[in-house]
Write an enzyme that holds these catalytic residues in place. Structure first.
Site, PDB file in Angstrom:
ATOM      1  N   ASN A  13       0.913  -1.228  -0.006  1.00 61.51           N
ATOM      2  CA  ASN A  13      -0.105   0.109  -0.083  1.00 61.51           C
ATOM      3  C   ASN A  13       0.906   1.289   0.059  1.00 61.51           C
ATOM      4  OD1 ASN A  13      -1.778   2.002   0.541  1.00 61.51           O
ATOM      5  ND2 ASN A  13      -2.177   1.476   2.571  1.00 61.51           N
ATOM      6  N   TRP A  14       1.003   1.961  -1.382  1.00 60.60           N
ATOM      7  CA  TRP A  14       1.933   2.936  -1.379  1.00 60.60           C
ATOM      8  C   TRP A  14       1.391   4.386  -0.638  1.00 60.60           C
ATOM      9  CZ3 TRP A  14       3.372   2.716  -7.150  1.00 60.60           C
ATOM     10  CH2 TRP A  14       3.944   1.454  -7.443  1.00 60.60           C
ATOM     11  N   LYS A  15       0.218   4.306  -0.313  1.00 59.84           N
ATOM     12  CA  LYS A  15      -0.329   5.393   0.288  1.00 59.84           C
ATOM     13  C   LYS A  15      -0.383   6.830  -0.760  1.00 59.84           C
ATOM     14  CE  LYS A  15       0.192   3.611   4.680  1.00 59.84           C
ATOM     15  NZ  LYS A  15       0.323   3.699   6.155  1.00 59.84           N
ATOM     16  N   HIS A 105      -9.202   1.088   5.020  1.00 57.09           N
ATOM     17  CA  HIS A 105      -7.906   1.207   5.566  1.00 57.09           C
ATOM     18  C   HIS A 105      -8.172   2.222   6.843  1.00 57.09           C
ATOM     19  CE1 HIS A 105      -3.812   2.322   6.437  1.00 57.09           C
ATOM     20  NE2 HIS A 105      -3.765   1.312   5.807  1.00 57.09           N
ATOM     21  N   GLU A 107      -6.642   4.443   7.871  1.00 56.27           N
ATOM     22  CA  GLU A 107      -6.371   5.904   7.545  1.00 56.27           C
ATOM     23  C   GLU A 107      -7.633   6.365   6.898  1.00 56.27           C
ATOM     24  OE1 GLU A 107      -2.614   5.511   5.567  1.00 56.27           O
ATOM     25  OE2 GLU A 107      -1.654   5.037   7.312  1.00 56.27           O
ATOM     26  N   GLU A 175      -4.995  -5.385  10.641  1.00 56.39           N
ATOM     27  CA  GLU A 175      -4.009  -4.256  10.904  1.00 56.39           C
ATOM     28  C   GLU A 175      -4.225  -3.751  12.019  1.00 56.39           C
ATOM     29  OE1 GLU A 175      -2.092  -2.903   6.967  1.00 56.39           O
ATOM     30  OE2 GLU A 175      -3.856  -1.773   7.101  1.00 56.39           O
ATOM     31  N   GLY A 181       2.806   1.789  10.830  1.00 55.55           N
ATOM     32  CA  GLY A 181       3.843   2.859  10.878  1.00 55.55           C
ATOM     33  C   GLY A 181       4.598   3.273  12.233  1.00 55.55           C
ATOM     34  N   SER A 221       3.903  -2.414  10.618  1.00 54.03           N
ATOM     35  CA  SER A 221       5.279  -2.602  10.522  1.00 54.03           C
ATOM     36  C   SER A 221       5.869  -3.880   9.847  1.00 54.03           C
ATOM     37  CB  SER A 221       5.649  -2.409  11.873  1.00 54.03           C
ATOM     38  OG  SER A 221       5.243  -1.030  12.147  1.00 54.03           O
ATOM     39  N   GLY A 242       2.877  -1.576   4.469  1.00 55.81           N
ATOM     40  CA  GLY A 242       3.229   0.329   4.021  1.00 55.81           C
ATOM     41  C   GLY A 242       4.437   0.847   3.723  1.00 55.81           C
TER      42      GLY A 242
HETATM   43  C1  PEP Z   1      -0.526  -0.017   6.385  1.00 59.92           C
HETATM   44  O1  PEP Z   1      -0.695   1.450   6.572  1.00 59.92           O
HETATM   45  O2  PEP Z   1      -1.391  -0.523   5.817  1.00 59.92           O
HETATM   46  C2  PEP Z   1       0.691  -0.429   7.014  1.00 59.92           C
HETATM   47  C3  PEP Z   1       0.749  -1.612   7.016  1.00 59.92           C
HETATM   48  O3  PEP Z   1       1.718   0.453   7.087  1.00 59.92           O
HETATM   49  P1  PEP Z   1       3.259   0.092   7.976  1.00 59.92           P
HETATM   50  O4  PEP Z   1       3.609  -1.028   7.213  1.00 59.92           O
HETATM   51  O5  PEP Z   1       3.851   1.246   7.486  1.00 59.92           O
HETATM   52  O6  PEP Z   1       3.014  -0.275   9.236  1.00 59.92           O
END
Ligand code: PEP
Length: 263
Positions: A13-15, A105, A107, A175, A181, A221, A242
């Site tokens: 997921n590049w956001k 998601h 976010e 998640e 993050g 993470s 992410g």
């Molecule tokens: C995400 O936002 O879906 C995610 C898993 O981010 P990260 O890997 O940076 O924790």
């Protein structure tokens, strides 16, 4: 279907990162690295979720070079067409040959105040557009103070599946919001405990067969040095990545987790 029969999915997921030129360069390099390493894409599926404005470029590259990399949108509108300024229809994503679309998601849930009802409507909209919804669920640190770890994600999943029929193809990503993050992932045990509850929710909401075939990913993470622990869990069938999905070496290494696993 058993754990061994569910094809693992590593999804990036590049956001809101990478413009369309950076997207092309990234996908080219990823495909080259995985091809060079003789990665078997039927054994571990790879998908990227670029910003909307990159999707046409990613589609053109993937189709021109016949790259075995799937892609999808990070969100979609609950509506198919109409006066919804700024929104993107699932139909448009399908027209760009997207396979998947992320819904719910954290976010979107927290920054854009998307309710369980909205996530259910987006799940329905994705299915109506013939996209495979990748439904994200997860608890915040605050939720954990009040509930047991699986309570909030299980409820979110029940809500998202309200209009879904048995046999439907969808993916779930567990998640924990506190792990996203943060550099502090859940332990494989924590992730497995919630994933097994989520599989039971699918069985109760739909049926056993759908529960057995549905892929449940862990996200939060994930890095090259912790992916193997998650992939050893019987109810975890991949990862939604992410931060590490923006580093082509790290992402390719996560995709190739079997090469650094000692099973
Ligand atoms: C995400 O936002 O879906 C995610 C898993 O981010 P990260 O890997 O940076 O924790």
């Amino acid at each position: 279907m058993t754990e061994a029969q569910r094809t693992p999915l590593i999804a990036g997921n590049w956001k809101m990162n990478f413009d369309h030129l950076q997207a092309i360069a990234f996908v080219q390099k990823l495909a080259w690295m995985l091809g060079d390493a003789k990665h078997d894409f039927d054994d571990v599926e790879v998908a990227v979720f670029p910003p909307f404005t990159d999707l046409r470029s990613v589609q053109t590259l993937v189709q021109a070079d016949k790259l075995p990399i799937a892609y999808g949108g990070q969100d979609l509108s609950t509506h198919a067409l109409g006066a919804y300024t700024g929104e993107i229809s699932g139909r448009f994503l399908k027209k760009l040959d997207c396979t998947y679309c992320i819904v719910g998601h954290s976010e979107r849930r927290y920054r854009h105040v998307e309710s369980d009802e909205t996530v259910a409507a987006k799940t329905k909209a994705a299915l109506e557009a013939e996209l495979v919804p990748l439904i994200c669920v997860g608890e915040t640190a605050k939720d954990l103070e009040r509930h047991e770890p699986s309570a909030v994600p299980a409820n979110q999943l029940r809500g998202a599946l309200l209009d879904v029929k048995p046999g439907t193809d969808f993916v779930v990503a567990y998640e924990p919001v506190w792990a996203i993050g943060s550099g502090a992932p859940a332990t494989p045990e924590q992730a497995q405990n919630v994933a097994s509850v989520l599989r039971r929710v699918i069985a109760q909401s739909l049926d056993e067969e759908t529960a057995a075939k549905t892929r449940i990913l862990y996200g939060g993470s994930v890095k090259p040095d912790n992916i193997v622990g998650f992939m050893k869990c019987p109810d975890i069938d991949g990862a939604l990545v992410g931060t590490a999905s923006l580093d082509v070496d790290a992402f390719a290494s996560i995709v190739r987790y079997k090469k650094h696993a000692t099973y």
